[in-house]
Write an enzyme that holds these catalytic residues in place. Structure first.
Site, PDB file in Angstrom:
ATOM      1  N   ASN A  94     -17.314  -4.449  -8.395  1.00 24.25           N
ATOM      2  CA  ASN A  94     -16.015  -4.672  -9.044  1.00 24.25           C
ATOM      3  C   ASN A  94     -15.025  -5.105  -7.968  1.00 24.25           C
ATOM      4  O   ASN A  94     -14.544  -4.287  -7.193  1.00 24.25           O
ATOM      5  CB  ASN A  94     -15.550  -3.373  -9.715  1.00 24.25           C
ATOM      6  CG  ASN A  94     -14.149  -3.503 -10.307  1.00 24.25           C
ATOM      7  OD1 ASN A  94     -13.682  -4.620 -10.553  1.00 24.25           O
ATOM      8  ND2 ASN A  94     -13.486  -2.380 -10.528  1.00 24.25           N
ATOM      9  N   TRP A  95     -14.747  -6.395  -7.960  1.00 23.08           N
ATOM     10  CA  TRP A  95     -13.901  -6.934  -6.876  1.00 23.08           C
ATOM     11  C   TRP A  95     -12.418  -6.666  -7.113  1.00 23.08           C
ATOM     12  O   TRP A  95     -11.600  -6.941  -6.244  1.00 23.08           O
ATOM     13  CB  TRP A  95     -14.131  -8.439  -6.741  1.00 23.08           C
ATOM     14  CG  TRP A  95     -15.529  -8.809  -6.322  1.00 23.08           C
ATOM     15  CD1 TRP A  95     -16.543  -7.962  -5.960  1.00 23.08           C
ATOM     16  CD2 TRP A  95     -16.058 -10.133  -6.213  1.00 23.08           C
ATOM     17  NE1 TRP A  95     -17.665  -8.665  -5.640  1.00 23.08           N
ATOM     18  CE2 TRP A  95     -17.402 -10.009  -5.784  1.00 23.08           C
ATOM     19  CE3 TRP A  95     -15.536 -11.405  -6.437  1.00 23.08           C
ATOM     20  CZ2 TRP A  95     -18.216 -11.117  -5.577  1.00 23.08           C
ATOM     21  CZ3 TRP A  95     -16.344 -12.511  -6.225  1.00 23.08           C
ATOM     22  CH2 TRP A  95     -17.678 -12.359  -5.804  1.00 23.08           C
ATOM     23  N   LYS A  96     -12.066  -6.191  -8.280  1.00 23.03           N
ATOM     24  CA  LYS A  96     -10.651  -5.940  -8.629  1.00 23.03           C
ATOM     25  C   LYS A  96      -9.828  -7.201  -8.312  1.00 23.03           C
ATOM     26  O   LYS A  96     -10.328  -8.304  -8.497  1.00 23.03           O
ATOM     27  CB  LYS A  96     -10.122  -4.719  -7.878  1.00 23.03           C
ATOM     28  CG  LYS A  96     -11.071  -3.514  -7.966  1.00 23.03           C
ATOM     29  CD  LYS A  96     -10.451  -2.259  -7.453  1.00 23.03           C
ATOM     30  CE  LYS A  96     -11.509  -1.173  -7.395  1.00 23.03           C
ATOM     31  NZ  LYS A  96     -10.964   0.158  -7.251  1.00 23.03           N
TER      32      LYS A  96
ATOM     33  N   HIS B 200     -11.757   0.763 -17.256  1.00 24.48           N
ATOM     34  CA  HIS B 200     -11.614   1.192 -15.855  1.00 24.48           C
ATOM     35  C   HIS B 200     -10.347   2.037 -15.740  1.00 24.48           C
ATOM     36  O   HIS B 200      -9.337   1.751 -16.381  1.00 24.48           O
ATOM     37  CB  HIS B 200     -11.536  -0.034 -14.938  1.00 24.48           C
ATOM     38  CG  HIS B 200     -11.680   0.326 -13.495  1.00 24.48           C
ATOM     39  ND1 HIS B 200     -10.648   0.885 -12.774  1.00 24.48           N
ATOM     40  CD2 HIS B 200     -12.737   0.252 -12.651  1.00 24.48           C
ATOM     41  CE1 HIS B 200     -11.079   1.134 -11.539  1.00 24.48           C
ATOM     42  NE2 HIS B 200     -12.335   0.754 -11.446  1.00 24.48           N
TER      43      HIS B 200
ATOM     44  N   GLU C  14      -8.132   2.163 -13.602  1.00 24.63           N
ATOM     45  CA  GLU C  14      -6.918   1.428 -13.202  1.00 24.63           C
ATOM     46  C   GLU C  14      -6.263   0.768 -14.404  1.00 24.63           C
ATOM     47  O   GLU C  14      -5.048   0.584 -14.441  1.00 24.63           O
ATOM     48  CB  GLU C  14      -7.267   0.408 -12.102  1.00 24.63           C
ATOM     49  CG  GLU C  14      -7.531   1.118 -10.786  1.00 24.63           C
ATOM     50  CD  GLU C  14      -8.451   0.387  -9.834  1.00 24.63           C
ATOM     51  OE1 GLU C  14      -8.691  -0.821  -9.999  1.00 24.63           O
ATOM     52  OE2 GLU C  14      -8.956   1.067  -8.904  1.00 24.63           O
TER      53      GLU C  14
ATOM     54  N   GLU D 235     -16.722   7.524 -13.519  1.00 20.62           N
ATOM     55  CA  GLU D 235     -15.924   7.298 -12.315  1.00 20.62           C
ATOM     56  C   GLU D 235     -14.783   8.305 -12.236  1.00 20.62           C
ATOM     57  O   GLU D 235     -13.691   8.059 -12.779  1.00 20.62           O
ATOM     58  CB  GLU D 235     -15.312   5.900 -12.359  1.00 20.62           C
ATOM     59  CG  GLU D 235     -16.315   4.778 -12.430  1.00 20.62           C
ATOM     60  CD  GLU D 235     -15.721   3.502 -11.872  1.00 20.62           C
ATOM     61  OE1 GLU D 235     -16.184   3.054 -10.841  1.00 20.62           O
ATOM     62  OE2 GLU D 235     -14.746   3.001 -12.456  1.00 20.62           O
TER      63      GLU D 235
ATOM     64  N   GLY E  97     -11.577   4.722  -4.613  1.00 20.53           N
ATOM     65  CA  GLY E  97     -10.785   4.146  -3.529  1.00 20.53           C
ATOM     66  C   GLY E  97     -10.192   5.176  -2.588  1.00 20.53           C
ATOM     67  O   GLY E  97      -9.320   4.855  -1.778  1.00 20.53           O
TER      68      GLY E  97
ATOM     69  N   SER F 103     -15.962   5.665  -4.478  1.00 19.95           N
ATOM     70  CA  SER F 103     -16.270   5.705  -3.042  1.00 19.95           C
ATOM     71  C   SER F 103     -17.769   5.762  -2.759  1.00 19.95           C
ATOM     72  O   SER F 103     -18.203   6.406  -1.799  1.00 19.95           O
ATOM     73  CB  SER F 103     -15.532   6.873  -2.366  1.00 19.95           C
ATOM     74  OG  SER F 103     -14.134   6.705  -2.523  1.00 19.95           O
TER      75      SER F 103
ATOM     76  N   GLY G 186     -16.509  -0.486  -5.798  1.00 18.60           N
ATOM     77  CA  GLY G 186     -15.268  -1.214  -5.537  1.00 18.60           C
ATOM     78  C   GLY G 186     -15.255  -1.724  -4.102  1.00 18.60           C
ATOM     79  O   GLY G 186     -15.846  -2.754  -3.781  1.00 18.60           O
ATOM     80  N   GLY G 187     -14.614  -0.973  -3.215  1.00 19.21           N
ATOM     81  CA  GLY G 187     -14.422  -1.393  -1.819  1.00 19.21           C
ATOM     82  C   GLY G 187     -15.679  -1.912  -1.143  1.00 19.21           C
ATOM     83  O   GLY G 187     -15.646  -2.977  -0.494  1.00 19.21           O
TER      84      GLY G 187
HETATM   85  C1  PEP Z   1     -14.144   1.103  -8.737  1.00 27.89           C
HETATM   86  O1  PEP Z   1     -13.435   0.138  -8.560  1.00 27.89           O
HETATM   87  O2  PEP Z   1     -14.563   1.331  -9.878  1.00 27.89           O
HETATM   88  C2  PEP Z   1     -14.514   1.960  -7.616  1.00 27.89           C
HETATM   89  C3  PEP Z   1     -15.391   2.902  -7.804  1.00 27.89           C
HETATM   90  O3  PEP Z   1     -13.892   1.718  -6.409  1.00 27.89           O
HETATM   91  P1  PEP Z   1     -14.312   2.342  -4.985  1.00 27.89           P
HETATM   92  O4  PEP Z   1     -15.800   2.119  -4.835  1.00 27.89           O
HETATM   93  O5  PEP Z   1     -13.516   1.559  -3.989  1.00 27.89           O
HETATM   94  O6  PEP Z   1     -13.981   3.790  -5.004  1.00 27.89           O
END
Ligand code: PEP
Length: 251
Positions: free
Chosen positions: A9-11, A96, A98, A168, A174, A214, A235-236
């Site tokens: 997930n590049w956001k 999500h 966010e 999640e 994040g 994470s 994500g990251g």
């Molecule tokens: C996400 O964007 O759903 C996510 C889990 O981000 P991260 O891996 O950066 O915590």
């Protein structure tokens, strides 16, 4: 048998040039015997380009990060499920945290979005997760149950084949603070049991349930080794090709 899936997930990261370079790098380095289903979720702006790059590999497809709750019309700035499908993406991420938190998306709205996605033959990666306060108050199981049942339990068993669930915990996204393998497995087992109670064994055992929060190349192996964790929503760590490839090979 359910699939092992890793979603990047590049956001709102990576411009078009950077996104294309990342996909090309990952595709060129991916082992020939890769067995993991890999999904890239870039910005809408170059979703079609990423989807076309993915067409070179049968195990790799593209997803949108969201879709409109409306089919078409005067909704400036919105992107419909039909537009996403016509861009050759196969999945859409819905719910999500966010979007739930920043854009006040409710379970009811997400139910509508799931309907839009299915009308356009998109599969859904449905996210749910509790806040730290909810976990500390012991409300996390109740919260996850209502998130899933209110948005998804109107679906038939047949329709549920097109759902992937991503658990999640918001406090882990994040933040660098991963849920322990025990905490993640406990919730994944709870979710699978919810599916069993509603739909029976076939749906419960056939639905991929991903962990997000994470997740990185260092902790993925231990998380993915758990009975009910079928992969990750990343994500990251999805923004670095070597890290992401290592995560995809952590089963
Ligand atoms: C996400 O964007 O759903 C996510 C889990 O981000 P991260 O891996 O950066 O915590």
């Amino acid at each position: 048998m359910r699939k092992n899936i890793v979603v990047g997930n590049w956001k709102m990261n990576l411009n078009r040039v950077e996104g294309i370079a990342l996909v090309e790098d990952i595709l060129s380095k991916l082992p020939n015997d890769n067995n993991t289903h890999i999904i890239f979720a870039p910005s809408f702006v170059y979703l079609n380009t990423v989807a076309e790059l993915c067409a070179k590999n049968t195990k790799v497809v593209a997803a949108a990060q969201d879709c409109s709750a409306n089919r078409k019309g005067a909704f400036t700035g919105e992107v419909s499920a039909n537009m996403i499908a016509s861009s050759n993406a196969r999945y859409v991420i819905l719910g999500h945290s966010e979007r739930r938190v920043n854009f006040k998306e409710s379970n009811e709205l997400l139910k509508t979005k799931v309907g839009q996605a299915f009308d356009s033959n998109l599969k859904v990666i449905f996210c749910c997760g509790e806040s730290l306060l909810q976990r500390e108050s012991g409300l996390h199981f109740k919260w996850i149950k209502s998130s899933i049942s209110e948005s998804l339990f109107h679906l038939s068993s047949e329709e549920f084949k097109n759902i992937v669930i991503a658990y999640e915990p918001i406090w882990a996204i994040g933040t660098g603070k991963t849920a322990t393998t025990e905490q993640a497995q406990e919730m994944h087992f709870f979710i699978r049991n919810l599916l069993f109670e509603k739909y029976g064994n076939k749906v419960a055992l056939g639905t991929s349930i991903l962990y997000g929060g994470s997740c990185n190349y260092e902790n993925a192996k231990e998380l993915f080794a758990s009975q009910d964790i079928d992969g990750g929503l990343i994500g990251g760590s999805s923004l670095n090709s070597d890290d992401f490839i290592e995560i995809t090979q952590s089963f």
